[in-house]
Design an enzyme around this catalytic site. Sequence first.
Site, PDB file in Angstrom:
ATOM      1  N   ASP A   1      30.218  -5.992 138.413  1.00  0.00           N
ATOM      2  CA  ASP A   1      31.186  -6.742 137.623  1.00  0.00           C
ATOM      3  C   ASP A   1      31.305  -8.146 138.211  1.00  0.00           C
ATOM      4  O   ASP A   1      31.704  -8.305 139.356  1.00  0.00           O
ATOM      5  CB  ASP A   1      32.536  -6.000 137.692  1.00  0.00           C
ATOM      6  CG  ASP A   1      33.568  -6.622 136.761  1.00  0.00           C
ATOM      7  OD1 ASP A   1      33.246  -7.626 136.096  1.00  0.00           O
ATOM      8  OD2 ASP A   1      34.694  -6.099 136.708  1.00  0.00           O
TER       9      ASP A   1
ATOM     10  N   ASP B   1      29.632  -9.683 131.326  1.00  0.00           N
ATOM     11  CA  ASP B   1      29.571  -9.871 132.777  1.00  0.00           C
ATOM     12  C   ASP B   1      29.614  -8.565 133.566  1.00  0.00           C
ATOM     13  O   ASP B   1      29.914  -8.564 134.749  1.00  0.00           O
ATOM     14  CB  ASP B   1      30.702 -10.810 133.224  1.00  0.00           C
ATOM     15  CG  ASP B   1      32.079 -10.300 132.813  1.00  0.00           C
ATOM     16  OD1 ASP B   1      32.130  -9.288 132.078  1.00  0.00           O
ATOM     17  OD2 ASP B   1      33.084 -10.892 133.203  1.00  0.00           O
ATOM     18  N   GLU B   2      29.351  -7.455 132.916  1.00  0.00           N
ATOM     19  CA  GLU B   2      29.386  -6.171 133.614  1.00  0.00           C
ATOM     20  C   GLU B   2      28.199  -5.316 133.179  1.00  0.00           C
ATOM     21  O   GLU B   2      27.762  -5.402 132.033  1.00  0.00           O
ATOM     22  CB  GLU B   2      30.617  -5.353 133.203  1.00  0.00           C
ATOM     23  CG  GLU B   2      31.942  -5.898 133.530  1.00  0.00           C
ATOM     24  CD  GLU B   2      32.993  -5.097 132.768  1.00  0.00           C
ATOM     25  OE1 GLU B   2      33.300  -3.963 133.186  1.00  0.00           O
ATOM     26  OE2 GLU B   2      33.468  -5.596 131.734  1.00  0.00           O
TER      27      GLU B   2
END
Lengths: 403, 381
Positions: A17, A113-114
């Site tokens: 993350d 973003d993960e």
Amino acid sequence: MTGQDWPSDRRAVLHVDANAFFVACHRAEDPGLAGRPVVVAGDPRRRHGIVLSPSYEARRYGIVTTMLLNEARRRCPQLVVIAPDHELYEQYARRMRAVLADVTPKVEPFSIDEAFLDVTGSRELLGPPEVIARALMERLGHELGLPVSVGVSENKLLAKMASDLEKPLGLVRLLREDVPARLWPLPVGRLLGVGPRQAAGLAARGIRTIGELAAADPGRIPGGERLVRRARGEDDEPVTVPRPGDARRLSVETTLASDAKDLESAAAELWRLAEELARRLRAAGYRAGGVGVKVRYAGGKAATRETRLATTTVLGAEIGRVAQALLQSIWRGPVRLVGVEAYALQYEASARAAELFPDDASVRAERLQRTLDALERKYGRGVVKSGRLMSSGEDSFGPRRRT
Amino acid sequence: MPHPSRPFRAAMLKAELSAQAFSDALALVARAAAPTSVVEALTGILMEVQDNGLRLTATNMEMGLEVTVPAHAVLPGRIVVVARHLADFVRRLPDVLVTLEEVEGNRLVLRWGQSSYELPGIPGDAFQRPRFDVEGAEWTCSSGQLSRAVRQVAYAAAQKDSRPILTGIQWRFSGSEVEFVATDNFRLAWSRLAATSAPQELTVVVPAVNLVECARIMDASSAVRVQMNDRQVSFTGDGVKAMSRILDGAFPDYRRALPQQYVTRVTAPAPSLLGLIERAVVVADLSKQPVMNVSIAGGRVRVTAGSVETGRVDDQVSDAEVEGADLDLAFQPRFVLEGVRGAGGDPVLMEFAGSNSPLRVRSGAGDDAWALLLPLRTGAA
């Protein structure tokens, strides 16, 4: 931590993350921003000046996501404000995924973003999961300038919970046996998949912590069995690698409390489902290439109809519009069940580059939607709703923070 | 001449011509006739016997085609018959002399040797002859140039009309040259031809399917005269005429899609490259979602396609010259094949702008055609 053995019967799953991702991307491009209080602030509803992503330095001044920019500036006069650049974020998201793909082919992007990684098979070559996680943190930091937190576990649920425990730059190992000590004291709303409304419903039944949920009688709570298992840290959903032109389908449907007699009320329900379906598509990193609807008439007969879209979409409004037209074409009302389906799914890392000449209006709508998604990720569902969904019976809306 | 108020006393057409010439002309014109239509006349071919021969005309209101074949005109006249039947029949005749004759009751008889075929005409009053001559901008080109420029781009036009303008081919005239562009939003094809006496500043968008037919019917002519106004474009060649309506709306500006810079250049001989792509298409087409993976690394270009279930091919582009960065991309295999064929030329120059940016394919030898192909998304790219 790295000294501990990995139980041989468990999978090894990482959740990576990126911390304060939007800010981090700008910092990677402009090293002058390092160490300074920075916010990315934009315009979710054509009203300028809402903080979308504060850097950790900015957070120290009490600046949080959705705060008005004026307020943020008052708290921190030297604040650096940057307008959002979604193309930049997508570029970094792609680079990040390329680094992740070096460790295992089993990478499942979860949002921009993960991502989840199944590294069960990579241990032989690369070492224990924590070592792999550490190496990823270093590479993402050095090569891309992205700080990340990594959760190391045996399933996706716990990996994601673990990466949330320490930010920024956390590396947390969380196995099933660690759940009682690390997760059970937390409020039930922190359990992945429990929204604010559901948390409130559980609280009304006296369930306030994840531990209380784990000990609850599954028969007595809505969503029972699955929820209680998750509170115990059990989850066997595989890490699934999306492929181009994925043949999978994604659908949501609902059996109505009472039959919808007219087209308007069935369509209203369909719009709600379309928004939900679109949200799931975006969360899974897919675009819909086709839309289908399903109804079950009061008499029990079912009907379906579907159509390919000219261009793929992730927008509830576009899915809703197509779904409504399809509903109209098969409407013989009243209906007791309606459903919407997305098919011809395409996995897409970035917004619209898959078209040479994207339709500008829908590109803008999509940017707005992704901004709203970022807000929802911070504040939980329902923080922003489309006008269409606010018409009837919403008890409250407005910022709701995770407790 | 036939007269509407006294149809039974009208002249009945009669003419003689070669079965081969008749068949060729029918084949050219019949494509404009509607396969089915509520207006029955639109499924027909108008046959007119005039002094200079037999004139055949067909239209579906979207486009019109007309061919005049040399024939010995015995009696002038006109009749409309269903296009498809007649074309199918005449194509199967030996190359003999055929006599056409209208008989009582709006019927047409074909006679050859001792044999005959009699078919009903269809009411011809509803048949509207398309207007072939229009006032407007003019341009003259060679039929070879025209059909090459059309062929180089037509494949990239959209088939479905969800964005109607994309079913067209855009022509942009700028005095000394004409640009042809077609795109279905996933790929784009561009071609150019030098032009003398072309209009200065003019842009028209012609439905691709119509333009292909119009160019085909002009093929045997030497020079083609093109006339355009804001509703239609017309073509006039040697004994042939064609027209198409033009499309309304803004065609996207292709310059917006052109990459700013390229990171990798691959030059390869066309025959071996096309062979490799065709093999990949054969393998990839077995799966529901055909994908061709291209991997450029260490000066080599590797192409893989297929899956464990349907079979896999792992191929290398031989004699490729590679400059620039390593790259991994995925493409729709058929698009690559059509792009390389459309851009033509030998060697083939492929310019890559990144894994998610369009690839430009053009001839290493010339600058008159190129194609842009968007890669498929593959996630971790």
